[in-house]
Design a protein around this motif. Structure first.
Motif, short mmCIF file in Angstrom:
data_model
loop_
_atom_site.label_atom_id
_atom_site.label_comp_id
_atom_site.label_asym_id
_atom_site.label_seq_id
_atom_site.Cartn_x
_atom_site.Cartn_y
_atom_site.Cartn_z
N ASP A 1 -11.25 -7.01 -13.77
CA ASP A 1 -10.08 -6.14 -13.64
C ASP A 1 -9.86 -5.64 -12.22
N GLY A 2 -10.92 -5.42 -11.49
CA GLY A 2 -10.81 -4.85 -10.15
C GLY A 2 -10.41 -5.87 -9.11
N ALA A 3 -10.14 -5.37 -7.91
CA ALA A 3 -9.74 -6.23 -6.80
C ALA A 3 -10.86 -6.45 -5.79
N ASP A 4 -12.05 -5.89 -6.08
CA ASP A 4 -13.16 -5.97 -5.14
C ASP A 4 -13.59 -7.39 -4.82
N GLU A 5 -13.50 -8.29 -5.79
CA GLU A 5 -13.99 -9.66 -5.59
C GLU A 5 -12.86 -10.68 -5.49
#
Length: 191
Positions: free
Chosen positions: A26-30
């Motif tokens: 869900d996140g944009a970190d990776e």
């Protein structure tokens, strides 16, 4: 015969959004890592299948015409799926490029094997090295959806595997399902 990529694919067969959905991320970190893995998976599977998934442009440079052109006026391009020949240039003794007119050859579009049929044997190059340049397009199409679905799934499996196993050295072999999905599309070498 030296191939050179002159126009990379405009898109990947699998988007970042599709990969993140597959990975349940869900996140944009990776995002940067996942995008890099998508490109690496595509390139790995293109090398394995000996096919190009999304339309891209290549240049083939030759020192001289192969014997097949002299004997039957046919040039085989060893890239698949072949889309089109976009330009053919022969360099003369003054190092000037002479473009071969498109009406003097026929290159059937969207064929498995790239073949260029010349109406007459083309002129010999005037320089000893890299005297011929052939620009052409290969790939299933310009859209991600043009890539066969099993190859798209293989990319997703490979991305997931690499993301899960990053840094692990002991068992880094890709899952068998990747090869099983790609195997029906693999072009075997005859030589």
């Amino acid at each position: 015969m030296r191939p050179m990529l002159i126009g990379a694919p405009a898109i990947e067969p699998v988007s970042l959004t599709e990969a993140k959905s597959w990975l349940r991320e869900d996140g944009a970190d990776e995002d940067e890592l996942i995008q890099t893995l998508i490109v690496a998976a595509r390139m790995t599977l293109e090398a394995y299948t000996r096919r190009f998934f999304v339309t891209q442009s290549w240049r083939l440079t030759l020192d001289c015409w192969p014997k097949s052109v002299a004997s039957n006026a046919t040039l085989c391009i060893p890239f698949a799926p072949f889309r089109a020949a976009t330009a053919i240039r022969v360099y003369d003794a003054n190092d000037a490029a002479q473009t071969i007119e498109a009406q003097t050859y026929r290159a059937p579009a969207a064929s498995e094997a790239g073949r260029i049929f010349f109406k007459a044997s083309p002129a010999a190059p005037g320089r000893a090295t890299d005297g011929i340049e052939i620009d052409f397009a290969v790939g299933y199409g310009a859209l991600a959806s043009d890539t066969p679905e099993p190859l798209r799934r293989a990319i997703l499996l490979l991305v997931a595997h690499w993301r899960e196993k990053r840094g692990d050295v002991s068992d880094d072999a890709p899952p068998k399902a990747v090869a099983q999905l790609a195997l029906p599309f693999r072009r075997e070498r005859l030589i």
